[in-house]
Design an enzyme around this catalytic site. Structure first.
Site: not given
Length: 590
Positions: A154, A229, A251-253
């Site tokens: 990333k 993200s 938060g769930g990325s």
């Protein structure tokens, strides 16, 4: 007479002075306005130049990579790229170690595929051409678990001499001085980081678009988002351009892109893997914890990556990480499990495919001899605004807005940023006015005001600790080992993610609790799911419910996933549960 003349002269002088003062004031204002305007124009010019430089760097790296791949193909016409691309990570690592495949063939095959996938999906921010130099020395790490394996990372994962912009202009032209700990460990294990992948502006979105590198598309439907993200990773792996990637999850990325793109993703317990060299949009927020983690095509790949990273080299580089090697015995265990499950968290009605995925996996698990126990998250409607949102934006989103200052705001963030920028007194008034017509809109608006003082922050942290202890006590009372629950899906149409923060309760809860959680793809959206969606109302029947229905409509054929959760530090058990789900789903399809 003389007195009168003196007075008249004095008045004339005063008028002249007033006129001069007014003229000077006007001139000063004009000059001030011109200075401000000049600074703004200069700032906009600098912003534009920064963005252009970043885009040029990307374009140059892509073009150079294409030339390298072309030359390699011409000089190595016998390379069987199709065979290489079909291998799982475990099979590829085995053949590399045995010498039946060369790291050169593998890297150039994946680089070629990545370049093709990027043309369709816009998922890469830069090809790491240093990977070609690493081929010369990778032989010294032949005993590594990931010897010769190309890995994508990333964009916010530090790689020496490359930007970690987080999609914001203010962070451009600040290349990392050294590799992140995870990149160092990957290299030590023989892996070859070869590409950086796209993310949303500021990381605070589950879309994948920013003003620097643009919008990333979904590998299954180019009119849908890849999620975020870690959306560039999701798109690249889902599109076949990478078989292992490193993302991060606040938060769930990791989990949302895995769901949207039809792959597997794992968020470990925060602290299990080193965060050194992973750039957040801002530091200091300690209530909702971020965690780096692997993304891949299958669960065994996730486990192999965790095994490779959880080594003495990482524990030495970052002594703040507990020295807990990967427990293969737990991962390979076949002991029947007691599994909690729920179809809905009570805060956001799931889409028909989300709920069906849980029902189908529950049935498969019961047939395999596991015990399924109904479960319901505690007070989710209260803790989302009061503990999670208020903790994330304890400063009223001031720091996030400062990071976005001076650059263009991406369309995927505009709705959020507009709300964040409202003064607190207006947020309070809007919260009061919304209460009768939109209870959760009112609660969320109030939460965005943040906290007023240090004592309030301490109370907030105490409430967070209390909720974690209550949840663990609930698990113990249910006597469950792991939890099966929905994950947001299917993939949204573009520009909806920033408008539907309410759906994040399904993922953000486990960052807040610091429970390890992972996602496994189990199905695809059916025509029956779409028919049922036509009658979707939502629990509140408010604008968020309507927007969610619009966002997921027309998703027939898109991936459907489920989420697997365990207690803190039981990462291997979580992965073992994910593996069980994956195997049972595969068997049922045969």
């Amino acid at each position: 007479m003389q007195i009168t003349q003196s007075i008249e002269q004095f008045i004339k002088g005063m008028k002249m002075e007033n006129w001069m003062a007014a003229l000077l004031t006007c001139a000063a204002c004009c000059i001030g306005a011109l200075v401000v305007l000049g600074k703004k124009i200069n700032s906009q010019r600098e912003t534009k130049e920064k963005i252009e430089r970043a885009r040029n760097r990307r374009e140059e790296s892509l073009q150079r990579a294409e030339q390298v791949v072309l030359r390699y193909k011409q000089s190595h016409p016998m390379t069987d790229s199709a065979f290489i691309m079909d291998l799982s990570l475990s099979e590829l690592a085995k053949q590399l170690k045995e010498g039946s495949l060369s790291p050169e063939d593998v890297l150039h095959s994946y680089m070629e595929k990545t370049l093709n996938v990027n043309k369709k999906l816009n998922c890469c921010t830069e090809i790491l051409l240093e990977s070609l130099d690493q081929l010369k020395t990778v032989g010294s790490n032949k005993e590594g678990l990931l010897y010769g394996v190309p890995v994508s990372i990333k964009e916010n994962v530090a790689f020496k001499n490359h930007d970690c912009s987080c999609g914001v202009v203010i962070n451009l032209d600040q290349p990392a001085e050294k590799d992140s700990v995870l990149v160092e460990v990957l290299k030590k294990q023989g892996a070859i980081p070869f590409v950086k992948t796209n993310l949303p502006q500021g990381l605070f979105s589950y879309d994948c678009s920013n003003p620097i590198y643009g919008q990333t598309a979904n590998p299954h439907n180019s009119q849908r988002t890849s999620g975020g993200s870690s959306g560039g990773e999701g798109a690249l792996i889902g599109g076949g351009g990478s078989l292992l990637g490193i993302g991060s999850d606040l938060g769930g990325s990791i989990r949302i892109p895995a769901s949207f793109c039809g792959i597997c993703g794992f968020k470990p317990t925060a602290g299990r893997l080193s965060l050194q060299g992973l750039r957040p949009i801002y530091r200091g927020q300690k209530a909702v914890l971020s965690s780096p983690g692997p993304m891949a095509r299958d669960v065994d790949s996730l486990a192999l990556c965790m095994q490779a990273l959880l080594c003495d080299h990482m524990f030495s580089l970052d002594p703040t990480v507990p020295p807990l090697p990967f427990n293969m015995e737990i991962y390979r265990s076949s002991k029947p499990l007691r599994i909690g499950y729920f179809e809905s968290d009570g805060n956001m009605q799931p889409s028909p495919s989300m709920a069906r995925g849980i029902r189908e996996v529950k049935a498969l698990l019961e047939q395999a001899g596991h015990t399924l126990v109904p479960y319901r998250p505690l007070k989710i409607n209260q803790i989302m605004p009061e503990l999670i949102i208020k903790s994330l934006y304890a400063d009223g989103a001031t720091t996030l807005l400062q990071k976005l200052k001076g650059g263009p705001v991406d369309p995927c963030l505009k709705t959020q940023v507009f709300t964040y920028g409202l003064p607190n007194w207006l947020k309070k008034i809007l919260s009061f006015l919304l209460k009768p017509v939109s209870p959760r809109g009112s609660a969320n608006m109030n939460a965005l005001c943040g906290l007023r003082s240090v004592p309030d922050l301490w109370k907030q942290h105490a409430a967070v600790e209390d909720y974690i202890h209550e949840t663990i006590a609930q698990w113990r009372s249910c006597n469950i080992d792991v939890l099966l629950c929905p994950i947001i899906g299917p993939a949204y149409s573009f520009h909806y993610c920033g408008k539907i923060s309410t759906a994040l309760s399904y993922t953000m809860l486990y960052n807040f609790l610091n429970f390890p959680a992972g996602v496994v793809t189990v199905s695809t959206v059916t025509a029956e799911d779409e028919e049922e969606l036509r009658h979707y109302k939502g629990y509140y029947q408010d604008k968020w419910d309507k927007l969610f229905k619009e966002a997921v409509s027309g998703g027939e054929g898109l991936p459907v996933a489920v989420q697997c959760v365990a207690l803190p530090w039981q990462d291997e058990l979580c992965l073992r549960f994910m593996k069980e789900v994956e195997q049972l789903v595969k068997q049922s399809k045969k």
